[in-house]
Scaffold this motif. Sequence first.
Motif, PDB file in Angstrom:
ATOM      1  N   PHE A   1      31.709  -7.053  33.825  1.00 63.88           N
ATOM      2  CA  PHE A   1      32.995  -7.500  33.288  1.00 63.88           C
ATOM      3  C   PHE A   1      34.118  -6.531  33.663  1.00 63.88           C
ATOM      4  CE2 PHE A   1      29.682  -9.261  30.598  1.00 63.88           C
ATOM      5  CZ  PHE A   1      30.051 -10.594  30.512  1.00 63.88           C
ATOM      6  N   GLU A   2      33.836  -5.244  33.538  1.00 63.23           N
ATOM      7  CA  GLU A   2      34.844  -4.241  33.860  1.00 63.23           C
ATOM      8  C   GLU A   2      35.097  -4.188  35.358  1.00 63.23           C
ATOM      9  OE1 GLU A   2      32.881  -3.385  30.026  1.00 63.23           O
ATOM     10  OE2 GLU A   2      32.167  -3.820  32.049  1.00 63.23           O
ATOM     11  N   LEU A   3      34.035  -4.290  36.146  1.00 67.28           N
ATOM     12  CA  LEU A   3      34.186  -4.221  37.606  1.00 67.28           C
ATOM     13  C   LEU A   3      35.009  -5.382  38.124  1.00 67.28           C
ATOM     14  CD1 LEU A   3      33.438  -2.952  40.355  1.00 67.28           C
ATOM     15  CD2 LEU A   3      31.382  -4.397  40.337  1.00 67.28           C
ATOM     16  N   LEU A   4      34.777  -6.579  37.610  1.00 63.28           N
ATOM     17  CA  LEU A   4      35.483  -7.759  38.095  1.00 63.28           C
ATOM     18  C   LEU A   4      36.988  -7.600  37.918  1.00 63.28           C
ATOM     19  CD1 LEU A   4      35.571 -10.631  39.191  1.00 63.28           C
ATOM     20  CD2 LEU A   4      35.107 -11.473  36.871  1.00 63.28           C
ATOM     21  N   LEU A   5      37.405  -7.180  36.738  1.00 61.87           N
ATOM     22  CA  LEU A   5      38.841  -7.060  36.492  1.00 61.87           C
ATOM     23  C   LEU A   5      39.447  -5.903  37.287  1.00 61.87           C
ATOM     24  CD1 LEU A   5      41.275  -8.121  34.913  1.00 61.87           C
ATOM     25  CD2 LEU A   5      40.793  -6.381  33.196  1.00 61.87           C
ATOM     26  N   LEU A   6      38.777  -4.753  37.308  1.00 61.45           N
ATOM     27  CA  LEU A   6      39.325  -3.603  38.020  1.00 61.45           C
ATOM     28  C   LEU A   6      39.416  -3.869  39.521  1.00 61.45           C
ATOM     29  CD1 LEU A   6      37.629  -0.610  36.146  1.00 61.45           C
ATOM     30  CD2 LEU A   6      40.016  -1.358  36.031  1.00 61.45           C
ATOM     31  N   ALA A   7      38.405  -4.546  40.073  1.00 61.55           N
ATOM     32  CA  ALA A   7      38.454  -4.873  41.499  1.00 61.55           C
ATOM     33  C   ALA A   7      39.630  -5.795  41.790  1.00 61.55           C
ATOM     34  CB  ALA A   7      37.143  -5.522  41.929  1.00 61.55           C
ATOM     35  N   TYR A   8      39.814  -6.798  40.935  1.00 66.07           N
ATOM     36  CA  TYR A   8      40.880  -7.775  41.161  1.00 66.07           C
ATOM     37  C   TYR A   8      42.259  -7.156  40.996  1.00 66.07           C
ATOM     38  CZ  TYR A   8      43.435 -12.198  40.838  1.00 66.07           C
ATOM     39  OH  TYR A   8      44.305 -13.224  41.063  1.00 66.07           O
ATOM     40  N   VAL A   9      42.408  -6.279  40.005  1.00 65.40           N
ATOM     41  CA  VAL A   9      43.726  -5.735  39.681  1.00 65.40           C
ATOM     42  C   VAL A   9      44.063  -4.499  40.515  1.00 65.40           C
ATOM     43  CG1 VAL A   9      45.120  -4.711  37.835  1.00 65.40           C
ATOM     44  CG2 VAL A   9      43.659  -6.666  37.347  1.00 65.40           C
ATOM     45  N   VAL A  10      43.063  -3.688  40.860  1.00 71.46           N
ATOM     46  CA  VAL A  10      43.320  -2.440  41.579  1.00 71.46           C
ATOM     47  C   VAL A  10      43.139  -2.600  43.086  1.00 71.46           C
ATOM     48  CG1 VAL A  10      42.647  -0.022  41.833  1.00 71.46           C
ATOM     49  CG2 VAL A  10      42.677  -1.081  39.557  1.00 71.46           C
TER      50      VAL A  10
ATOM     51  N   GLY B   1      39.107 -11.217  31.908  1.00 71.95           N
ATOM     52  CA  GLY B   1      38.303 -11.839  32.958  1.00 71.95           C
ATOM     53  C   GLY B   1      38.081 -13.314  32.681  1.00 71.95           C
ATOM     54  N   GLN B   2      37.928 -13.655  31.406  1.00 69.81           N
ATOM     55  CA  GLN B   2      37.788 -15.066  31.031  1.00 69.81           C
ATOM     56  C   GLN B   2      39.062 -15.836  31.344  1.00 69.81           C
ATOM     57  OE1 GLN B   2      34.964 -16.438  29.837  1.00 69.81           O
ATOM     58  NE2 GLN B   2      35.890 -18.472  29.778  1.00 69.81           N
ATOM     59  N   ASP B   3      40.221 -15.216  31.148  1.00 68.25           N
ATOM     60  CA  ASP B   3      41.489 -15.870  31.471  1.00 68.25           C
ATOM     61  C   ASP B   3      41.598 -16.143  32.973  1.00 68.25           C
ATOM     62  OD1 ASP B   3      42.222 -15.810  28.838  1.00 68.25           O
ATOM     63  OD2 ASP B   3      43.406 -13.973  29.004  1.00 68.25           O
ATOM     64  N   TYR B   4      41.155 -15.185  33.782  1.00 65.72           N
ATOM     65  CA  TYR B   4      41.266 -15.323  35.229  1.00 65.72           C
ATOM     66  C   TYR B   4      40.225 -16.277  35.810  1.00 65.72           C
ATOM     67  CZ  TYR B   4      44.624 -11.577  36.292  1.00 65.72           C
ATOM     68  OH  TYR B   4      45.759 -10.816  36.415  1.00 65.72           O
TER      69      TYR B   4
ATOM     70  N   ASP C   1      29.100 -16.598  32.103  1.00 63.45           N
ATOM     71  CA  ASP C   1      28.200 -15.701  31.402  1.00 63.45           C
ATOM     72  C   ASP C   1      28.026 -14.413  32.210  1.00 63.45           C
ATOM     73  OD1 ASP C   1      26.776 -16.611  33.544  1.00 63.45           O
ATOM     74  OD2 ASP C   1      25.167 -17.540  32.385  1.00 63.45           O
ATOM     75  N   THR C   2      27.102 -13.575  31.789  1.00 59.75           N
ATOM     76  CA  THR C   2      26.892 -12.291  32.458  1.00 59.75           C
ATOM     77  C   THR C   2      26.468 -12.468  33.907  1.00 59.75           C
ATOM     78  OG1 THR C   2      26.229 -11.328  30.343  1.00 59.75           O
ATOM     79  CG2 THR C   2      25.681 -10.091  32.329  1.00 59.75           C
ATOM     80  N   ARG C   3      25.586 -13.445  34.167  1.00 61.62           N
ATOM     81  CA  ARG C   3      25.109 -13.644  35.530  1.00 61.62           C
ATOM     82  C   ARG C   3      26.237 -14.076  36.455  1.00 61.62           C
ATOM     83  NH1 ARG C   3      19.822 -17.086  36.358  1.00 61.62           N
ATOM     84  NH2 ARG C   3      20.842 -18.310  34.734  1.00 61.62           N
ATOM     85  N   LEU C   4      27.033 -15.051  36.052  1.00 63.17           N
ATOM     86  CA  LEU C   4      28.127 -15.518  36.892  1.00 63.17           C
ATOM     87  C   LEU C   4      29.203 -14.438  37.038  1.00 63.17           C
ATOM     88  CD1 LEU C   4      29.358 -17.731  38.572  1.00 63.17           C
ATOM     89  CD2 LEU C   4      30.262 -18.778  36.489  1.00 63.17           C
ATOM     90  N   THR C   5      29.447 -13.689  35.972  1.00 62.75           N
ATOM     91  CA  THR C   5      30.414 -12.600  36.051  1.00 62.75           C
ATOM     92  C   THR C   5      29.943 -11.537  37.043  1.00 62.75           C
ATOM     93  OG1 THR C   5      31.084 -12.952  33.753  1.00 62.75           O
ATOM     94  CG2 THR C   5      31.647 -10.842  34.739  1.00 62.75           C
ATOM     95  N   SER C   6      28.647 -11.225  37.018  1.00 67.77           N
ATOM     96  CA  SER C   6      28.101 -10.252  37.968  1.00 67.77           C
ATOM     97  C   SER C   6      28.239 -10.748  39.402  1.00 67.77           C
ATOM     98  CB  SER C   6      26.628  -9.980  37.653  1.00 67.77           C
ATOM     99  OG  SER C   6      26.484  -9.392  36.386  1.00 67.77           O
ATOM    100  N   LEU C   7      28.008 -12.042  39.602  1.00 64.73           N
ATOM    101  CA  LEU C   7      28.175 -12.609  40.936  1.00 64.73           C
ATOM    102  C   LEU C   7      29.614 -12.463  41.412  1.00 64.73           C
ATOM    103  CD1 LEU C   7      27.192 -14.263  43.374  1.00 64.73           C
ATOM    104  CD2 LEU C   7      27.730 -16.338  42.052  1.00 64.73           C
ATOM    105  N   LEU C   8      30.560 -12.838  40.560  1.00 62.36           N
ATOM    106  CA  LEU C   8      31.966 -12.722  40.926  1.00 62.36           C
ATOM    107  C   LEU C   8      32.361 -11.267  41.145  1.00 62.36           C
ATOM    108  CD1 LEU C   8      33.539 -15.330  38.478  1.00 62.36           C
ATOM    109  CD2 LEU C   8      33.331 -15.544  40.954  1.00 62.36           C
ATOM    110  N   ALA C   9      31.872 -10.386  40.289  1.00 62.13           N
ATOM    111  CA  ALA C   9      32.196  -8.964  40.435  1.00 62.13           C
ATOM    112  C   ALA C   9      31.695  -8.434  41.765  1.00 62.13           C
ATOM    113  CB  ALA C   9      31.589  -8.170  39.279  1.00 62.13           C
ATOM    114  N   PHE C  10      30.490  -8.825  42.150  1.00 65.30           N
ATOM    115  CA  PHE C  10      29.935  -8.348  43.416  1.00 65.30           C
ATOM    116  C   PHE C  10      30.693  -8.890  44.617  1.00 65.30           C
ATOM    117  CE2 PHE C  10      27.067  -9.337  47.010  1.00 65.30           C
ATOM    118  CZ  PHE C  10      26.857  -8.038  47.457  1.00 65.30           C
TER     119      PHE C  10
END
Length: 330
Positions: free
Chosen positions: A24-33, A187-190, A210-219
């Motif tokens: 969850f943290e990686l997805l947002l930080l990657a997208y924003v930073v 992350g849910q908003d995005y 969920d966690t699995r889909l979030t991990s996929l997007l984060a990766f």
Amino acid sequence: MRGNDAIHLGLMLLALAAAYLVPFELLLLAYVVLGPAHYFTEISWLHDRSYYLPHRGIAVALAIVAVVAALIDNASWFGFAMWGALIVCAMLAATTSAVESMLLFMAAIALSAIMYSSGSSLAVIGILIPTLVHVSLFTLIFMVLGAYRSGSRVQATLVVVYLAAIATILLLPQTAEIRIASFARVGQDYFGNVGPALGRLFGVPGLVLDTRLTSLLAFVYTYHYLNWFIKADVIRWTEVPKARLAAMAAASAASTALYFYDYAFGFTFLLALSLIHILLEFPLDSLALRQLGAAIQGSARGWHAARTATAAPRSRPASSTASKRAKQSR
């Protein structure tokens, strides 16, 4: 293995590990930073190559479409804007004759009619094109095309590792805890609509972020950005005037700061900036897809020709045949 390939593999595995530990943290930080830095540098690189379009003025129109699309609330109209922009870019950049353009246009009209008749398909397309299709599918296409052109087994191995990483995330779901709840909410908003869109596409009801889909997007997002940055020596996006490079660095830092300063405005700004870079990349994506198709077709022809040559009966040398006839006549 070259040094750059080793770094490439290391960053891919690092992105996979982080996607498991803090998705969850990686997805947002990657997208924003990482996202703004990628957007500005790629737009700069595309600008120097005329966006792979016949006229740069078309790129201005695409940017306007992206900004307008960022403000559209209707999912179907948003999907229509994404789909239409992709088809127009494909016609301009990936066709070589008027006949090809007409055939592509007719096929697009037919597909559009099918999607329109099925109700939510345009909305699904609008969700998936700027997310998974852009950051994962087209990244994979460029990786495969690069491995084919270079003939490098190492780069081919990187493609396999990338696919294996995605399969690992999907087949071996992780149980990471949310450490920063606000990041998960944002992350849910995005990306909250990606789960239902995939569910409608594959007929899986109740699919959510969920966690699995979030991990996929984060990766895939993290690797998509890192893959761009580590290719600096290959596509030479850093070879620009120092003043422009400094301006891009300042603009990307300001974009990230704007998001944390004013979430609502930063959200809209980053969405518009992301869509601008996606639409401006559509011509290159279309061209790469055509080149990959041509490469696959050429490889298939070569394989068929080699198989035919191997299976064909070998004719006897004329001298050998004449010698045998002479022996029989004695």
